[in-house]
Design a protein around this motif. Structure first.
Motif, PDB file in Angstrom:
ATOM      1  N   CYS A  39       0.844  -1.189   0.000  1.00 25.71           N
ATOM      2  CA  CYS A  39       0.000   0.000   0.000  1.00 25.71           C
ATOM      3  C   CYS A  39       0.880   1.240   0.000  1.00 25.71           C
ATOM      4  CB  CYS A  39      -0.945   0.013   1.207  1.00 25.71           C
ATOM      5  SG  CYS A  39      -0.127   0.213   2.790  1.00 25.71           S
ATOM      6  N   MET A  40       0.258   2.374  -0.324  1.00 26.57           N
ATOM      7  CA  MET A  40       0.980   3.642  -0.300  1.00 26.57           C
ATOM      8  C   MET A  40       0.248   4.594   0.638  1.00 26.57           C
ATOM      9  SD  MET A  40       1.770   4.187  -4.363  1.00 26.57           S
ATOM     10  CE  MET A  40       3.012   5.479  -4.187  1.00 26.57           C
ATOM     11  N   ALA A  41       1.006   5.516   1.231  1.00 20.13           N
ATOM     12  CA  ALA A  41       0.392   6.543   2.063  1.00 20.13           C
ATOM     13  C   ALA A  41       0.939   7.902   1.655  1.00 20.13           C
ATOM     14  CB  ALA A  41       0.681   6.270   3.534  1.00 20.13           C
ATOM     15  N   PHE A  42       0.051   8.871   1.581  1.00 21.97           N
ATOM     16  CA  PHE A  42       0.453  10.235   1.241  1.00 21.97           C
ATOM     17  C   PHE A  42       0.123  11.140   2.414  1.00 21.97           C
ATOM     18  CE2 PHE A  42       0.223   8.034  -2.709  1.00 21.97           C
ATOM     19  CZ  PHE A  42       1.211   8.605  -3.505  1.00 21.97           C
ATOM     20  N   ILE A  43       1.164  11.709   2.985  1.00 25.21           N
ATOM     21  CA  ILE A  43       0.987  12.557   4.165  1.00 25.21           C
ATOM     22  C   ILE A  43       1.761  13.861   3.973  1.00 25.21           C
ATOM     23  CG2 ILE A  43       0.720  10.558   5.693  1.00 25.21           C
ATOM     24  CD1 ILE A  43       3.611  11.131   6.671  1.00 25.21           C
ATOM     25  N   SER A  44       1.476  14.824   4.843  1.00 24.03           N
ATOM     26  CA  SER A  44       2.184  16.095   4.810  1.00 24.03           C
ATOM     27  C   SER A  44       2.133  16.683   3.386  1.00 24.03           C
ATOM     28  CB  SER A  44       3.617  15.864   5.313  1.00 24.03           C
ATOM     29  OG  SER A  44       4.295  17.065   5.476  1.00 24.03           O
ATOM     30  N   ASP A  45       3.222  17.317   2.928  1.00 22.91           N
ATOM     31  CA  ASP A  45       3.220  17.891   1.575  1.00 22.91           C
ATOM     32  C   ASP A  45       3.149  16.821   0.489  1.00 22.91           C
ATOM     33  OD1 ASP A  45       3.229  20.532   2.315  1.00 22.91           O
ATOM     34  OD2 ASP A  45       5.395  20.807   2.113  1.00 22.91           O
ATOM     35  N   GLY A  46       3.282  15.553   0.875  1.00 26.40           N
ATOM     36  CA  GLY A  46       3.169  14.459  -0.083  1.00 26.40           C
ATOM     37  C   GLY A  46       1.811  14.409  -0.769  1.00 26.40           C
ATOM     38  N   GLU A  75      -1.267  -3.424  -9.723  1.00 17.84           N
ATOM     39  CA  GLU A  75      -1.926  -4.008  -8.557  1.00 17.84           C
ATOM     40  C   GLU A  75      -1.585  -3.302  -7.247  1.00 17.84           C
ATOM     41  OE1 GLU A  75      -1.836  -8.287  -8.583  1.00 17.84           O
ATOM     42  OE2 GLU A  75      -2.138  -8.327 -10.744  1.00 17.84           O
ATOM     43  N   VAL A  76      -1.312  -2.012  -7.353  1.00 19.69           N
ATOM     44  CA  VAL A  76      -1.225  -1.179  -6.149  1.00 19.69           C
ATOM     45  C   VAL A  76      -2.593  -0.519  -6.026  1.00 19.69           C
ATOM     46  CG1 VAL A  76      -0.071   0.749  -5.009  1.00 19.69           C
ATOM     47  CG2 VAL A  76       1.226  -0.783  -6.514  1.00 19.69           C
ATOM     48  N   THR A  77      -3.415  -1.094  -5.157  1.00 19.48           N
ATOM     49  CA  THR A  77      -4.834  -0.725  -5.151  1.00 19.48           C
ATOM     50  C   THR A  77      -5.259  -0.007  -3.873  1.00 19.48           C
ATOM     51  OG1 THR A  77      -5.457  -2.857  -4.195  1.00 19.48           O
ATOM     52  CG2 THR A  77      -5.372  -2.719  -6.601  1.00 19.48           C
ATOM     53  N   ARG A  78      -4.353   0.104  -2.931  1.00 20.54           N
ATOM     54  CA  ARG A  78      -4.679   0.801  -1.678  1.00 20.54           C
ATOM     55  C   ARG A  78      -3.764   2.002  -1.519  1.00 20.54           C
ATOM     56  NH1 ARG A  78      -3.619  -2.322   2.855  1.00 20.54           N
ATOM     57  NH2 ARG A  78      -2.286  -3.633   1.561  1.00 20.54           N
ATOM     58  N   ILE A  79      -4.337   3.174  -1.734  1.00 24.30           N
ATOM     59  CA  ILE A  79      -3.596   4.420  -1.629  1.00 24.30           C
ATOM     60  C   ILE A  79      -4.258   5.276  -0.561  1.00 24.30           C
ATOM     61  CG2 ILE A  79      -2.919   6.518  -2.872  1.00 24.30           C
ATOM     62  CD1 ILE A  79      -2.764   4.795  -5.413  1.00 24.30           C
ATOM     63  N   TYR A  80      -3.593   5.368   0.583  1.00 20.76           N
ATOM     64  CA  TYR A  80      -4.154   6.119   1.705  1.00 20.76           C
ATOM     65  C   TYR A  80      -3.691   7.576   1.664  1.00 20.76           C
ATOM     66  CZ  TYR A  80      -4.979   1.386   3.400  1.00 20.76           C
ATOM     67  OH  TYR A  80      -5.392   0.080   3.512  1.00 20.76           O
ATOM     68  N   VAL A  81      -4.635   8.485   1.796  1.00 22.48           N
ATOM     69  CA  VAL A  81      -4.305   9.908   1.862  1.00 22.48           C
ATOM     70  C   VAL A  81      -4.804  10.433   3.203  1.00 22.48           C
ATOM     71  CG1 VAL A  81      -4.631  12.171   0.791  1.00 22.48           C
ATOM     72  CG2 VAL A  81      -4.505  10.125  -0.647  1.00 22.48           C
ATOM     73  N   GLU A  82      -3.915  11.110   3.908  1.00 21.68           N
ATOM     74  CA  GLU A  82      -4.273  11.553   5.256  1.00 21.68           C
ATOM     75  C   GLU A  82      -5.182  12.784   5.211  1.00 21.68           C
ATOM     76  OE1 GLU A  82      -1.426  11.737   8.992  1.00 21.68           O
ATOM     77  OE2 GLU A  82      -1.598  13.677   8.007  1.00 21.68           O
ATOM     78  N   PRO A 112     -12.238   2.805  -6.877  1.00 24.46           N
ATOM     79  CA  PRO A 112     -11.287   3.849  -6.471  1.00 24.46           C
ATOM     80  C   PRO A 112     -10.143   3.272  -5.625  1.00 24.46           C
ATOM     81  CG  PRO A 112     -13.327   4.033  -5.217  1.00 24.46           C
ATOM     82  CD  PRO A 112     -13.551   2.970  -6.246  1.00 24.46           C
ATOM     83  N   SER A 113      -8.929   3.735  -5.889  1.00 22.31           N
ATOM     84  CA  SER A 113      -7.771   3.296  -5.107  1.00 22.31           C
ATOM     85  C   SER A 113      -7.551   4.178  -3.887  1.00 22.31           C
ATOM     86  CB  SER A 113      -6.502   3.346  -5.967  1.00 22.31           C
ATOM     87  OG  SER A 113      -6.667   2.622  -7.149  1.00 22.31           O
ATOM     88  N   ILE A 114      -7.953   5.439  -4.010  1.00 23.40           N
ATOM     89  CA  ILE A 114      -7.670   6.392  -2.935  1.00 23.40           C
ATOM     90  C   ILE A 114      -8.666   6.233  -1.789  1.00 23.40           C
ATOM     91  CG2 ILE A 114      -7.692   8.854  -2.323  1.00 23.40           C
ATOM     92  CD1 ILE A 114      -6.454   9.443  -5.033  1.00 23.40           C
ATOM     93  N   GLN A 115      -8.123   6.107  -0.591  1.00 25.16           N
ATOM     94  CA  GLN A 115      -8.950   6.104   0.624  1.00 25.16           C
ATOM     95  C   GLN A 115      -8.470   7.232   1.517  1.00 25.16           C
ATOM     96  OE1 GLN A 115      -9.269   2.171   2.522  1.00 25.16           O
ATOM     97  NE2 GLN A 115      -8.470   1.250   0.646  1.00 25.16           N
ATOM     98  N   ILE A 116      -9.393   8.111   1.867  1.00 21.96           N
ATOM     99  CA  ILE A 116      -9.040   9.199   2.780  1.00 21.96           C
ATOM    100  C   ILE A 116      -9.129   8.654   4.206  1.00 21.96           C
ATOM    101  CG2 ILE A 116      -9.523  11.575   3.466  1.00 21.96           C
ATOM    102  CD1 ILE A 116      -8.878  11.327   0.486  1.00 21.96           C
ATOM    103  N   VAL A 117      -8.035   8.741   4.931  1.00 20.69           N
ATOM    104  CA  VAL A 117      -8.007   8.194   6.291  1.00 20.69           C
ATOM    105  C   VAL A 117      -7.520   9.260   7.276  1.00 20.69           C
ATOM    106  CG1 VAL A 117      -7.627   5.806   5.562  1.00 20.69           C
ATOM    107  CG2 VAL A 117      -5.659   7.285   5.971  1.00 20.69           C
ATOM    108  N   SER A 118      -7.899   9.091   8.506  1.00 16.54           N
ATOM    109  CA  SER A 118      -7.468  10.048   9.527  1.00 16.54           C
ATOM    110  C   SER A 118      -6.040   9.723   9.969  1.00 16.54           C
ATOM    111  CB  SER A 118      -8.399   9.978  10.735  1.00 16.54           C
ATOM    112  OG  SER A 118      -8.167   8.761  11.426  1.00 16.54           O
ATOM    113  N   ARG A 119      -5.427  10.664  10.621  1.00 16.50           N
ATOM    114  CA  ARG A 119      -4.072  10.486  11.149  1.00 16.50           C
ATOM    115  C   ARG A 119      -4.020   9.271  12.088  1.00 16.50           C
ATOM    116  NH1 ARG A 119      -1.610  16.222  12.088  1.00 16.50           N
ATOM    117  NH2 ARG A 119      -1.525  16.074   9.826  1.00 16.50           N
ATOM    118  N   THR A 120      -5.058   9.107  12.879  1.00 19.40           N
ATOM    119  CA  THR A 120      -5.120   7.976  13.809  1.00 19.40           C
ATOM    120  C   THR A 120      -5.215   6.650  13.062  1.00 19.40           C
ATOM    121  OG1 THR A 120      -6.358   9.440  15.250  1.00 19.40           O
ATOM    122  CG2 THR A 120      -6.290   7.128  15.879  1.00 19.40           C
TER     123      THR A 120
END
Lengths: 135, 130
Positions: A39-46, A75-82, A112-120
């Protein structure tokens, strides 16, 4: 190699100020061939890496943003954005590229691959990982 | 424990290479195995034998080469990152029509698959960089 590990690629820098995001994406694409739980995570200025309508012509940098759209094919299907990172920068999900993947177990439905997730939530996800890269 | 190490910054500009080196020396002394050291981003600049630091300073490149020789360490420089930054072995020089190579002893150039494999095979992957 039969062992499967959980890999997370964290992206925390804006797309064009340094080469880390571009070279980080290259690791994700190569890593896809190893059939790990990725999976990938995008945080901060990312979070700016996923912004729609990137135009780098004036800066002379290579616009590699179309590559993110190919992640589903790798097959990178989980992209978390904070969520907090988006909010702190005045962005919403509508500002991001609509990244999708095709689910072969569901008649190739586009999802959709992008999932908006909280910091927690992201913190909990991080806890589950075996291998964490951050770029 | 079987450890893999990733070095993401170049020598002298940044402490990452020194810290990774010191960590590995300590880990080996404590009986751990180093599966591989992978150099990425500007970290590939740790692999040029043309580096000539002042004599009263540590020689970071030579130090890696010597550690590799003493402990049979696998020092891998990422080919894509190396091509961008001009780190070249004889094969790469030939392939890309360059007039020389500069890879330091003990280092080899290979692909990012080596990094992923290290992540899979090792008990821990430690990343040194910003």
């Amino acid at each position: 190699m039969s062992e499967t590990k959980k890999f997370m690629y964290i992206n925390r820098r804006p797309p064009y100020g340094t080469v880390y995001p571009l070279e980080g994406l290259e690791v994700v694409l190569i890593g896809a061939a190893f059939e790990q739980d990725v999976c990938m995570a995008f945080i901060s200025d990312g979070v700016f890496q996923l912004k729609q309508g990137q135009d780098t012509i004036e800066s002379g940098m290579k616009n590699f943003s179309p590559t993110y759209r190919a992640l589903g094919d790798y097959e990178v299907t989980r992209i978390y954005v904070e969520r907090e990172s988006l909010e702190e920068r005045g962005l919403t999900e509508a500002d991001l590229m609509p990244l999708t993947w095709e689910d072969e177990d569901d008649d190739w439905a586009e999802k959709p691959s992008i999932q908006i997730v909280s910091r927690t939530q992201l913190s909990d996800l991080l806890e589950e990982q075996d291998v964490v890269f951050n770029f | 424990m079987k450890l893999a190490v990733m070095v993401n910054e170049g020598p002298y500009t940044h402490q990452a290479s020194d810290t990774a080196y010191n960590f590995i020396v300590a880990a080996l002394a404590a009986g751990h195995e180093i599966f591989r050291v992978f150099f990425y981003h500007d970290g590939v600049n740790n692999g040029t034998r043309l580096s000539t630091p002042p004599q009263d300073d540590r020689h970071i490149v030579n130090r890696w080469s010597e550690l590799s020789k003493a402990h049979d360490l696998d020092l891998v420089v990422c080919v894509a990152a190396a091509q961008r930054r001009g780190i070249v072995d004889p094969d790469e020089a030939k392939r890309n029509g360059k007039d020389s190579d500069n890879i330091a002893p003990g280092f080899r150039i290979s692909g990012l698959g080596q990094l992923i494999e290290a992540g899979i095979q090792a008990d821990r992957l430690l990343v040194f960089g910003d």
